[in-house]
Design an enzyme around this catalytic site. Sequence first.
Site, PDB file in Angstrom:
ATOM      1  N   GLY A 198      95.724   9.822  46.212  1.00 44.17           N
ATOM      2  CA  GLY A 198      96.374  10.542  45.113  1.00 44.17           C
ATOM      3  C   GLY A 198      96.012  12.009  45.126  1.00 44.17           C
ATOM      4  O   GLY A 198      94.847  12.357  45.294  1.00 44.17           O
TER       5      GLY A 198
ATOM      6  N   THR B 134      88.644  13.083  44.542  1.00 41.67           N
ATOM      7  CA  THR B 134      89.199  12.069  43.649  1.00 41.67           C
ATOM      8  C   THR B 134      88.964  12.454  42.206  1.00 41.67           C
ATOM      9  O   THR B 134      87.858  12.828  41.811  1.00 41.67           O
ATOM     10  CB  THR B 134      88.621  10.661  43.893  1.00 41.67           C
ATOM     11  OG1 THR B 134      89.077   9.815  42.830  1.00 41.67           O
ATOM     12  CG2 THR B 134      87.104  10.615  43.894  1.00 41.67           C
TER      13      THR B 134
ATOM     14  N   ASP C 107      88.937  10.350  40.049  1.00 42.09           N
ATOM     15  CA  ASP C 107      88.203   9.204  39.491  1.00 42.09           C
ATOM     16  C   ASP C 107      86.695   9.412  39.507  1.00 42.09           C
ATOM     17  O   ASP C 107      85.956   8.689  38.846  1.00 42.09           O
ATOM     18  CB  ASP C 107      88.542   7.933  40.267  1.00 42.09           C
ATOM     19  CG  ASP C 107      89.973   7.489  40.027  1.00 42.09           C
ATOM     20  OD1 ASP C 107      90.524   7.836  38.968  1.00 42.09           O
ATOM     21  OD2 ASP C 107      90.544   6.813  40.898  1.00 42.09           O
TER      22      ASP C 107
ATOM     23  N   MET D 181      93.922   8.089  33.214  1.00 46.93           N
ATOM     24  CA  MET D 181      93.716   7.352  34.455  1.00 46.93           C
ATOM     25  C   MET D 181      92.260   6.901  34.605  1.00 46.93           C
ATOM     26  O   MET D 181      91.380   7.344  33.864  1.00 46.93           O
ATOM     27  CB  MET D 181      94.104   8.231  35.632  1.00 46.93           C
ATOM     28  CG  MET D 181      95.614   8.353  35.800  1.00 46.93           C
ATOM     29  SD  MET D 181      95.999   9.468  37.182  1.00 46.93           S
ATOM     30  CE  MET D 181      97.674   8.941  37.581  1.00 46.93           C
ATOM     31  N   GLY D 182      92.015   6.099  35.608  1.00 44.65           N
ATOM     32  CA  GLY D 182      90.669   5.583  35.859  1.00 44.65           C
ATOM     33  C   GLY D 182      90.764   4.096  36.123  1.00 44.65           C
ATOM     34  O   GLY D 182      90.737   3.299  35.196  1.00 44.65           O
ATOM     35  N   ARG D 183      90.884   3.748  37.410  1.00 44.07           N
ATOM     36  CA  ARG D 183      91.201   2.373  37.776  1.00 44.07           C
ATOM     37  C   ARG D 183      89.982   1.485  37.603  1.00 44.07           C
ATOM     38  O   ARG D 183      90.037   0.442  36.982  1.00 44.07           O
ATOM     39  CB  ARG D 183      91.645   2.369  39.240  1.00 44.07           C
ATOM     40  CG  ARG D 183      92.478   1.214  39.635  1.00 44.07           C
ATOM     41  CD  ARG D 183      93.148   1.495  40.973  1.00 44.07           C
ATOM     42  NE  ARG D 183      92.214   2.107  41.923  1.00 44.07           N
ATOM     43  CZ  ARG D 183      92.572   2.713  43.037  1.00 44.07           C
ATOM     44  NH1 ARG D 183      93.852   2.823  43.332  1.00 44.07           N
ATOM     45  NH2 ARG D 183      91.689   3.220  43.853  1.00 44.07           N
TER      46      ARG D 183
ATOM     47  N   GLU E 223      92.820   3.407  31.694  1.00 40.26           N
ATOM     48  CA  GLU E 223      93.882   2.444  31.975  1.00 40.26           C
ATOM     49  C   GLU E 223      93.336   1.086  32.418  1.00 40.26           C
ATOM     50  O   GLU E 223      94.005   0.078  32.321  1.00 40.26           O
ATOM     51  CB  GLU E 223      94.841   2.989  33.038  1.00 40.26           C
ATOM     52  CG  GLU E 223      94.141   3.322  34.346  1.00 40.26           C
ATOM     53  CD  GLU E 223      95.047   3.971  35.390  1.00 40.26           C
ATOM     54  OE1 GLU E 223      96.276   3.926  35.264  1.00 40.26           O
ATOM     55  OE2 GLU E 223      94.494   4.526  36.357  1.00 40.26           O
TER      56      GLU E 223
ATOM     57  N   GLN F 116      98.248  14.468  34.517  1.00 42.98           N
ATOM     58  CA  GLN F 116      96.855  14.859  34.284  1.00 42.98           C
ATOM     59  C   GLN F 116      96.159  15.322  35.547  1.00 42.98           C
ATOM     60  O   GLN F 116      95.333  16.229  35.518  1.00 42.98           O
ATOM     61  CB  GLN F 116      96.069  13.726  33.623  1.00 42.98           C
ATOM     62  CG  GLN F 116      95.905  12.476  34.451  1.00 42.98           C
ATOM     63  CD  GLN F 116      95.530  11.252  33.613  1.00 42.98           C
ATOM     64  OE1 GLN F 116      94.424  11.140  33.112  1.00 42.98           O
ATOM     65  NE2 GLN F 116      96.470  10.340  33.460  1.00 42.98           N
ATOM     66  N   ARG F 117      96.481  14.700  36.675  1.00 44.43           N
ATOM     67  CA  ARG F 117      95.775  15.070  37.895  1.00 44.43           C
ATOM     68  C   ARG F 117      96.421  16.289  38.570  1.00 44.43           C
ATOM     69  O   ARG F 117      95.895  16.809  39.558  1.00 44.43           O
ATOM     70  CB  ARG F 117      95.703  13.888  38.868  1.00 44.43           C
ATOM     71  CG  ARG F 117      97.014  13.537  39.542  1.00 44.43           C
ATOM     72  CD  ARG F 117      96.864  12.314  40.437  1.00 44.43           C
ATOM     73  NE  ARG F 117      98.086  12.095  41.205  1.00 44.43           N
ATOM     74  CZ  ARG F 117      98.461  10.940  41.726  1.00 44.43           C
ATOM     75  NH1 ARG F 117      97.703   9.876  41.565  1.00 44.43           N
ATOM     76  NH2 ARG F 117      99.583  10.843  42.418  1.00 44.43           N
TER      77      ARG F 117
END
Lengths: 411, 411
Positions: free
Chosen positions: A7, A131, A133, A178-180, A237, A290-291
Amino acid sequence: MVGQSGGPTAVINASVAGVVSEALNHGCVEEIYGTLNGVLGILQEDLIDLAAESQQTIRGLKHTPGAALGTCRYKLKKQQDFDRVLEVFKAHNIRYFFYAGGNDSQDTADKISKLAQQQGYDLRVIGIPKTIDNDLPVTDHCPGYGSVIKFVSTTVRELACDNEAMGQGDLVSIVEVMGRNAGWIAAGAALAKRRDHPHDPPHLIYLPEIAFSTEKFVADVQRVLKREKYCLIVAGEGLVDADGNYVAAEEKTDAFGHAQLGGAGDYLKGLVEQNLPGVKARLAKFGITQRAAAHAGSKTDAEEAYLAGQAAVKAAILEAETDKMVTLIRGNGDHYTCETGLAPLSDIANGVKKLPREWINEDGVSMNHQFVRYAQALIQGETPVPYENGLPAFAKLEKNSVETILPASEL
Amino acid sequence: MVGQSGGPTAVINASVAGVVSEALNHGCVEEIYGTLNGVLGILQEDLIDLAAESQQTIRGLKHTPGAALGTCRYKLKKQQDFDRVLEVFKAHNIRYFFYAGGNDSQDTADKISKLAQQQGYDLRVIGIPKTIDNDLPVTDHCPGYGSVIKFVSTTVRELACDNEAMGQGDLVSIVEVMGRNAGWIAAGAALAKRRDHPHDPPHLIYLPEIAFSTEKFVADVQRVLKREKYCLIVAGEGLVDADGNYVAAEEKTDAFGHAQLGGAGDYLKGLVEQNLPGVKARLAKFGITQRAAAHAGSKTDAEEAYLAGQAAVKAAILEAETDKMVTLIRGNGDHYTCETGLAPLSDIANGVKKLPREWINEDGVSMNHQFVRYAQALIQGETPVPYENGLPAFAKLEKNSVETILPASEL
């Protein structure tokens, strides 16, 4: 050769700018190529001449979101794919390979590096962390993270101004971020609170690290609505229940087998409406925006991304390093400092750094001063985005193709 | 007295700052009061002393989103309510009333003004335009609109960088924006296109003004995916079908009987997934964050909002005007200029200015140069938001209460 994978972020192009500008400093570098769409571009021999780009364009990459070289989520699996990669490298005499990406991408870089070693092909491979994340192991933090939490916490602070004006004890505002696998981004929203104002919004932060309970959620919201006029919630998320199941999982999976998430915000909105009659719930879901939010990006983050790109080239050329990823190392002093280091790609590949449990308060819905101290340093300074006619002006690569040498290959 | 009403914007506080700073210039003004939560604060005699606020705070309002005085969607209906308003005005010797809001709020101001005239109470009432929806009649545009479309088009430009990097002919990105009755905000996303690049994103803009057809939508998306690697869509929340029914209406209505919308983005996402197998659809839904995005606000917009506040006070005090709203009048020259005028509140109240059909291209999904020329002027310049510790620093009113004089009243 440099490539981008996974991403995009607000600053992954800054890393490419760092690679290109540093590479130009070294006489041994004859050509600077970019691979379009990560490893896909290597497999398809779809390469561009980055040295031919204007200096203005490369400078513009420092504040341009997205991934200017294109990216991919393609996972090299077959031996045939790996062989093709080396075949293309040999054909173009590629001796340095820089790959900016997250854990899957570092895994790919590791495998390419090991194969070259096996085959006795002299190739130096250095990964560049990337990332939003923030979940790569070893490195203190990841380029991309500072910008996304600066955007999220800026927006939460603004949203709070609006919600406070509207709330009459009956307004719940939910922001899905986000944030898997980890709650790093949701946690970052805590920066919106002013120092020594623990009741400032966001009032409740729901993280994948804390098992989600509907009963506790409803009680949390009721408590806040009673105390404040409104309740501002930030949710990752990837929320999971006590059994480890996603509370709002969709069925799909991506090429790496990760569950494609979404819907946690809608799920919480539904819970509010079902359990708190008369209370309005509003949802904001930034999605990919957002990213990509370079206009609200962190200068610190963009500078470190650029530095990581430079450091990768220096490590490969000056120190003859290979099979490593650049890491960011935070200084021990009171004043934030950051320098780069190196870690074996195999230590990074497929690892996941969780948000430390001890940085989350006992209540499970707020962050303590250790987290705030960690994260606040990463959002300092505003990315100097140039404006043209009222909007940010972003760089676009010319993308002059490198002539192909090999016959085309089927993927 | 000054009050704020309806949905907050990034610049409605700038209008209050304009009112306060101008009022201080006039010796006849003994006190400057704010009513908390619009007419609700008048009914409840919940007033604050704005002259007691620090100069720094009033200056800070120029870039603070939300509505610092609080707002409401309460509709004065009963004669008893109107009588109470005048009773409170008389008790505090309020002779000038400034009300910043949209069409419903201007209607309220009009009724208060007319009642005062009937009762022979000397009161001058001037409305200040405010709405991100840009749908007030007579005025060229509304404070709040420039900032929201600057944020939306900035974000669309950024999202496009990200989507372009990811798209392989299989990515549809949907951005849902506000706009209940008119497509002004969705249309504003067209500013993200570079001049003379009609194929730039947003590729498709869906507006409430154009009857939505599923068949055309699917064909539009297929055409774009074939031409580009991805398809970036901006959709207004109030899309309607050929029969005038909302495509994704929810059942609820607000206090004014307006349908509460939402879900148009989810609806389009569903259509893509159902009709285009193998195509991924991603949704971003800004919700309330779009109207609060002061960090990406338009300097032109913030300045005009401030000017409108000043003009309201000048009209009431220097020109003895009443029962009017301040309008913005665009100059005829090539270079954008804007001055203020006045229009009867009754001409504004409950009117709706639609996006002109002749500004929408024949294809129904893009805007022509007339719209771009209109809108581009409104996003010029960046609101100079001060940053503290990495985040925008916003003003907060002290809210010193004005002593109540009357017995409490039941709403």
